[in-house]
Write an enzyme that holds these catalytic residues in place. Structure first.
Site, PDB file in Angstrom:
ATOM      1  N   LYS A  59      -2.050 -47.968 -36.244  1.00 29.74           N
ATOM      2  CA  LYS A  59      -2.923 -46.822 -36.528  1.00 29.74           C
ATOM      3  C   LYS A  59      -2.091 -45.623 -36.999  1.00 29.74           C
ATOM      4  CE  LYS A  59      -6.366 -48.481 -33.247  1.00 29.74           C
ATOM      5  NZ  LYS A  59      -6.858 -48.494 -31.862  1.00 29.74           N
ATOM      6  N   GLN A 103      -6.007 -45.351 -26.288  1.00 26.12           N
ATOM      7  CA  GLN A 103      -5.928 -46.800 -26.546  1.00 26.12           C
ATOM      8  C   GLN A 103      -6.379 -47.569 -25.301  1.00 26.12           C
ATOM      9  OE1 GLN A 103      -5.172 -48.314 -29.563  1.00 26.12           O
ATOM     10  NE2 GLN A 103      -5.906 -50.145 -28.492  1.00 26.12           N
ATOM     11  N   ASP A 126     -13.320 -42.118 -31.879  1.00 16.24           N
ATOM     12  CA  ASP A 126     -13.694 -43.507 -31.561  1.00 16.24           C
ATOM     13  C   ASP A 126     -15.198 -43.632 -31.324  1.00 16.24           C
ATOM     14  OD1 ASP A 126     -11.804 -45.488 -31.759  1.00 16.24           O
ATOM     15  OD2 ASP A 126     -10.930 -45.127 -29.774  1.00 16.24           O
TER      16      ASP A 126
END
Ligand code: NAP
Length: 299
Positions: A59, A103, A126
Site C-alpha cells: 500500500k 492494518q 477503509d
C-alpha cells in the site's frame, strides 16, 4: 455437432487498476499543487505478521507511485490497547494525514472494533467506521470499503451491465459482501441482490440463477462448475494460500472458485491473483485522495 466453447473474458484487475491509478496520480498532482503538500495516508501496523507487513508495504509503495505520501506508525505485537489508540489519535491529530488505515487483523482481535471507532470519520478511508457504514446504508456521501468499491469499478469499466441483473454474493462480511450488496442493489447499479452465507440452504440453487456471481468466502473451491450458469460473470474475491512445494514460498494463492473449470462456462471472470486484489489497493489510494479533497474543502 457441439458448439465450440470459448473461454471467459478475463477481467484484468491489474490493467483496470493501472488505468484508475493514472487518474488518481493526476488528481494527487492537482491536490499537491493546490494544497502545497501531498495527500497522505497514515498507517498503523501492529505486530510482525508477514502477510500484514507485505500488505502495508504494497500500500505504501502504491501511494508513492501515485504521488501520495504515507506515514507509518509500527507498534510491537505486545502493544497495549492504549498504545494502539494513541497511534490512531496521533494520526487523527496530524493535519498532514488525510486518510487512516489500521492494518487488520490486530494481534488481539478484541481491540479491533474500538480501534476502528477511534478513527476520525473524516479520515476513514477503509470505510469500516460505523458512521461510514451507516452513511452508505442511507445513501449519503461516505467512504465505501475498498474491495466492494473496486468490484464496482471492475464491472463498470468492463461494461458489464448490472441493471436488472441478478447478483448473487456468497459471503456477508462487513468489509466485502454486505457493503457490495448495498452498492449493487442501489441506484444507479439497480441489480437484484441475493446475499448468501453459511446458513443458506441449497447454495447452488441461488448461484445457478446468478447473472453476476461474487464469491467472498475465504475457502478454495466453494464455487464449482455445476454451480454456475453458462454466460455468468464471476468475480472471485477469495485469497487463499494452498501448499505448493514447487513455489519458492511453498504456497500459491487461489480464490474461492474452481477457476479452470469455470473458465469455459462463465462469460467474464476475475483471476486470483490479478483480479480484485489490485483494485482493493487502488481504491484505497482513490479514497485517500477523496479524503484529502474533502478535508481541504471543509477544513
Ligand atoms: P469473512 O469475514 O470470513 O466472511 C466470510 C463469509 O463467507 C461469511 O459471511 C461466511 O458466512 C461466508 N461463508 C463461509 N463459508 C461459506 C460456505 N461454505 N457457504 C456460504 N457462505 C460461506 O471473510 P472476508 O473478510 O469477507 O473475506 C473473504 C475472502 O476474501 C477471504 O479469502 C479474504 O482473504 C478475501 N479478501 C480479499 C480481498 C482482496 O482485495 N482481494 C479483500 C478482502 C477479503 P457466515 O457469515 O454465515 O459465517
Amino acid at each position: 455437432m457441439d458448439t465450440p466453447r470459448t473461454d471467459a473474458r478475463l477481467l484484468d484487475g491489474k490493467a483496470i487498476a493501472a488505468a484508475v491509478r493514472v487518474e488518481v496520480a493526476a488528481g494527487a498532482a492537482d491536490f499537491a499543487a493546490r494544497a502545497g503538500r501531498p495527500a497522505s495516508l497514515g498507517v498503523v501496523l501492529v505486530g510482525d505478521n508477514s502477510a500484514s507487513r507485505s500488505y502495508v508495504t504494497g500500500k505504501e509503495k502504491a501511494c508513492a507511485e501515485c504521488g501520495l505520501a504515507s506515514r507509518e506508525l509500527a507498534l510491537p505485537a505486545t502493544a497495549s490497547f492504549s498504545d494502539v489508540l494513541a497511534a490512531v489519535h496521533a494520526l487523527n491529530a496530524d493535519p498532514a494525514v488525510d486518510g487512516i488505515l489500521v492494518q487488520l487483523p490486530l494481534p488481539d482481535p478484541r481491540m479491533e472494533q474500538a480501534v476502528i471507532e477511534a478513527i476520525d470519520p473524516a479520515k476513514d478511508v477503509d470505510g469500516f467506521h460505523p458512521l461510514s457504514m451507516g452513511r452508505l446504508l442511507a445513501g449519503l456521501p461516505t467512504f465505501v470499503p475498498c474491495t466492494p468499491l473496486g468490484i464496482m469499478e471492475i464491472l463498470a469499466r468492463s461494461g458489464i451491465p448490472t441493471r436488472g441483473a441478478h447478483a448473487v454474493i456468497v459471503g456477508r462480511s462487513h468489509i466485502v459482501g454486505r457493503p457490495l450488496s448495498i452498492l449493487l442493489s442501489r441506484k444507479p447499479a439497480d441489480a437484484t441482490v441475493t446475499l448468501c452465507h453459511t446458513a443458506t440452504r441449497d447454495l447452488a440453487d441461488f448461484t445457478r440463477s446468478a447473472d453476476i456471481l461474487v464469491a467472498a468466502v475465504g475457502r478454495p473451491l466453494t464455487i464449482t462448475a455445476d454451480m454456475v450458469r453458462p454466460g455468468a460473470t464471476v468475480i472471485d474475491v477469495g485469497v487463499n494460500r494452498i501448499p505448493d512445494p514447487s513455489r519458492p514460498r511453498g504456497y500459491r494463492l487461489v480464490g474461492d472458485i474452481d477457476y479452470p473449470a469455470l473458465l469455459p462456462i462463465a462469460s467474464a471472470i476475475t483471476p486470483v491473483p490479478g483480479g480484485v486484489g489490485p483494485m482493493t489497493i487502488t481504491m484505497l489510494l482513490s479514497n485517500t485522495l477523496l479524503a484529502a479533497n474533502r478535508r481541504t474543502a471543509n477544513p
